[in-house]
Design a protein around this motif. Structure first.
Motif, mmCIF file in Angstrom:
data_model
loop_
_atom_site.group_PDB
_atom_site.id
_atom_site.type_symbol
_atom_site.label_atom_id
_atom_site.label_comp_id
_atom_site.label_asym_id
_atom_site.label_seq_id
_atom_site.Cartn_x
_atom_site.Cartn_y
_atom_site.Cartn_z
ATOM 1 N N HIS A 168 -4.567 -16.730 1.850
ATOM 2 C CA HIS A 168 -5.285 -15.455 1.866
ATOM 3 C C HIS A 168 -6.683 -15.599 1.281
ATOM 4 C CE1 HIS A 168 -2.204 -12.057 2.625
ATOM 5 N NE2 HIS A 168 -1.737 -13.173 3.147
ATOM 6 N N LYS B 229 -4.225 -5.963 1.808
ATOM 7 C CA LYS B 229 -3.855 -6.470 3.133
ATOM 8 C C LYS B 229 -2.381 -6.893 3.167
ATOM 9 C CE LYS B 229 -6.720 -9.882 3.503
ATOM 10 N NZ LYS B 229 -7.234 -9.861 2.148
ATOM 11 N N ARG C 297 -0.228 -9.353 5.788
ATOM 12 C CA ARG C 297 -0.378 -10.265 6.929
ATOM 13 C C ARG C 297 1.002 -10.697 7.426
ATOM 14 N NH1 ARG C 297 -3.599 -16.132 6.812
ATOM 15 N NH2 ARG C 297 -2.282 -17.167 8.360
ATOM 16 N N ILE D 225 -1.122 -15.945 13.604
ATOM 17 C CA ILE D 225 -0.999 -14.634 12.965
ATOM 18 C C ILE D 225 -0.488 -13.634 13.993
ATOM 19 C CG2 ILE D 225 -2.214 -12.758 11.805
ATOM 20 C CD1 ILE D 225 -4.191 -14.816 10.754
ATOM 21 N N PHE E 186 -1.770 -7.767 11.416
ATOM 22 C CA PHE E 186 -2.120 -7.300 10.079
ATOM 23 C C PHE E 186 -1.673 -5.848 9.961
ATOM 24 C CE2 PHE E 186 -5.138 -10.833 10.267
ATOM 25 C CZ PHE E 186 -5.038 -11.349 8.984
#
Length: 427
Positions: free
Chosen positions: A149, A174, A176, A191, A194
């Motif tokens: 991060h 955040k 994730r 990813i 989010f």
């Protein structure tokens, strides 16, 4: 003056208050409490304290966790060590070194992987299949970094129920969602989404799921006084429950600013979410209707005694009890080095969440009884003022850790010139 105080805080990190943690075996065979560097375990099935076969930690423990099958237990913290224990013998089967202090741990549902995060925002993985009974615990291994991060403290770490994703939350609000790789040695580069919406640090994560929705949904607690429900695979925000005002009203007192969420725990087949809130003497229960994708406040369960503000909560998947611990380490209160108090709530049977009837168990009625309390709490009788001091100490420690410090431009330049990595490059 402000900068001077902040520097003093940086220099005195070794005296930083660590809140007590609690974890319950999935089948409620044992319960574990960590306060300061002390790890305490009680075998509920046999009614006996557990003697650990290792020296334990040398600094404050920040995270503890049972595996979903109950066979492994992980503890980690400020001594930069992650200890993986076999719960059948409580032997430390693996010692893993971290480059920085550890802030969160997670175990995959199949028990094959242990992940941990450090305070620089890096997540590491350890493959438990490398363990054998002959593995010397004196040999300290290292984890493999899989994601980062980027210098934001990771506050919570969870595997999704199906093991496909690893979810990380941080100090910068955040969340994730990352695809957990089939070959963890190659890193986690994909990813999925989010989950963005919190306006302050995200303090805790949990999953709510049932037979109809086995994949489940994500719930998150934050310093912005809200609990939020997410479709984590798409990152969609489904509902927001503002619990701060409800908590302040329940205690009939005025609070300055927001009331951060300190911990979350799902109970009753995912239809209820227990919430620990800073300054709330007890816990709040939220109803979670997965079919309607919403959260609602069901009730506030107050603890009549002392100033009881839980620092950690947990439950077993096969039991109808909610375990709470209040405590802190390194307190300057007479002869009390580490204060711990455990309370247990009953009444979480599989019924209508809106009509749940909870009961705070007396000490003699808790599983394990007074022997369990003596093992995990240590001192059974503590003055009311000690609990008030503990609550205030934990509040200040959480604020100092998760709210970013503000420096003047001149002070930032001075601190940059003193960074060790820059000095090393210049040599």
């Amino acid at each position: 003056m402000e900068d001077q105080n902040m520097d003093d805080g940086d220099q005195n990190r070794e005296t930083e208050i660590a809140p007590a943690q609690i974890a319950v075996h999935p089948s409620q065979e044992s319960v574990s409490v960590a306060v300061g560097s002390d790890l305490r375990v009680f075998n509920l099935r046999e009614g006996l304290p557990v003697k650990l076969s290792d020296d334990g930690h040398s600094d404050s423990i920040r995270a503890i966790r049972y595996a979903a099958n109950g066979k492994l237990f992980v503890s980690a913290g400020d001594d930069k060590l992650v200890k993986i224990w076999a719960t059948d013998s409580w032997r430390c089967v693996y010692n893993v070194a971290s480059e920085k202090r550890v802030s969160a741990v997670a175990i995959s549902n199949d028990g094959l992987f242990v992940c941990f995060a450090d305070k620089f925002g890096v997540v590491y993985v350890v493959d438990t299949r490398a363990f054998t009974e002959e593995t010397p615990t004196s040999i300290i291994k290292k984890g493999v970094p899989i994601l980062s991060h980027y210098c934001s403290i990771i506050t919570s770490l969870e595997f999704s129920p199906d093991g496909r994703f690893i979810i990380t939350a941080d100090r910068d609000s955040k969340i994730r969602v990352t695809v957990f790789p089939q070959n963890s040695l190659n890193g986690a580069h994909e990813i999925q989404s989010f989950c963005l919406g919190h306006t302050e640090f995200v303090s805790c994560l949990a999953f709510v799921c049932n037979q109809e929705y086995p994949q489940g949904f994500l719930v998150s607690g934050s310093g912005d006084s809200t609990v939020r429900l997410w479709d984590f695979s798409s990152g969609s925000l489904l509902d927001t429950c503002d619990v701060g005002a409800e908590a302040a009203f329940a205690d009939r007192k005025e609070e300055e600013g927001l009331l951060p969420i300190t911990d979350l725990c799902t109970v009753q087949d995912g239809s209820l979410v227990a919430v620990a809130i800073q300054s709330l003497t007890g816990i709040m229960l939220l109803g979670c209707d997965l079919s309607k994708r919403n959260l609602s406040v069901v009730k506030v369960v107050s603890i009549a005694e002392e100033t009881y503000i839980p620092t950690s909560i947990g439950s077993a998947s096969t039991a109808e009890l909610l375990w709470m611990v209040m405590g802190a380490s390194s307190l300057n209160i007479s002869d009390i080095k580490s204060l711990v108090r455990i309370r247990v709530l009953s009444g979480f049977s599989k019924c209508n969440a809106a009509s749940v009837e909870t009961l705070v168990l007396e000490d003699k009625d808790t599983p394990g009884g007074e022997q369990m309390l003596q093992t995990l709490q240590g001192k059974l009788s503590v003055e009311k003022e000690a609990f008030s001091s503990a609550a205030e100490a934990v509040k200040n420690s959480m604020r100092n850790l998760l709210i970013k410090k503000q420096y003047s431009a001149e002070r930032r330049d001075f601190r940059k010139r003193g960074r060790n990595d820059i000095k090393n490059k210049a040599k």
